[in-house]
Design a protein around this motif. Structure first.
Motif: not given
Ligand SMILES: N[C@@H](CCC(=O)N[C@@H](CS)C(=O)NCC(=O)O)C(=O)O
Length: 240
Positions: A150-161
């Motif tokens: 939930k949190t990594l989707a909300e933070w858009r982690w994959r896109e930022s990485a």
């Protein structure tokens, strides 16, 4: 190849608390050398080394990182030191640095530590109900995976990485996602957690991470042979 002083990483011949550092140094192209201490009871080489503070660090534990003349111990501190000296901290906003630190802490304390404790449980906790322990560990780790999803989707982690260089939190995230599947097998697949599944599948450093794992590696100091016996027992326990 980044311009750095001589780097030495000392840890046991296991993934444990150092694999994410290896992933990072490999993915970023740092030149470094390693001292891998043999694992498996009774840890003769480690017992001989443990009192040598120049190698075992101020708390007589590993990992220890030497960055030129600087010796750094403690996994959390090695993370924050590397994050700073490599310029990663300066490359992120304050909010992103906080997210990296929070994610790192969560992965270390709520994923890496319980996985390690589970693998050691029958030896570290004599008389433990290993089945109940394994089920409770998977329940806690599974709940944590759901929150990370939930949190990594909300933070858009994959896109930022994907839009910046590989950083330490990416390496620890991939490592723990990989380990949880290695330890629990089909009982911890990521299919129902699409964000985590894509991060594991598409992480920018993935090729370097996998290359660093080309040689089979134990998860903990129990060693490969002992883990080859204990991991099937853990999977059988959580299957019931
Ligand atoms: N608080 C330390 C713990 C380090 C630690 O417990 N390392 C273990 C290996 S994972 C160790 O060196 N064990 C050997 C011993 O305690 O004699 C950290 O986070 O780095």
């Amino acid at each position: 190849m980044p311009d750095t002083p001589p780097i030495v990483l000392r840890y046991f011949d296991a993934r444990g608390r150092a694999q994410f550092i290896r992933h990072y140094l490999n993915a970023r192209g740092f030149e470094y050398s390693e001292e891998r201490v043999p694992v498996g009871l009774p840890f003769r080489e480690w017992q001989a080394m443990k009192g040598d503070r120049a190698r075992a660090g101020p708390f007589h534990k590993l990992p220890v990182l030497h960055w030129g003349e600087t010796t750094v111990a403690e996994t959390l501190v090695i993370n924050s030191y590397l994050h700073r000296v490599t310029g990663d901290e300066a490359a992120l906003s304050e909010q992103d640095n906080l997210r990296h630190a929070m994610l790192f802490s969560c992965l270390l304390i709520d994923m890496m530590n319980p996985i390690g404790m589970l693998i050691w449980a029958d030896l570290a906790l004599p008389g433990v109900d290993a089945t109940a322990y394994a089920r409770a560990a998977l329940a806690r780790i599974g709940a944590n995976l759901d929150i990370l999803e939930k949190t990594l989707a909300e933070w858009r982690w994959r896109e930022s990485a994907a839009a910046r260089r590989v950083m330490l939190a990416d390496c620890l995230l991939w490592e723990e996602l990989d380990l949880v599947q290695h330890v629990f097998g089909e009982h911890a697949r990521l299919e129902n957690r699409p964000t985590l599944a894509r991060i594991h599948r598409e992480a920018p450093g993935r090729d370097a991470f996998l290359a660093g794992l080309a040689r089979p590696a134990a998860v903990t100091g129990r060693g490969l042979a002992s883990e080859a016996e204990i991991l099937p027992k853990i999977r059988a326990a959580v299957a019931g």
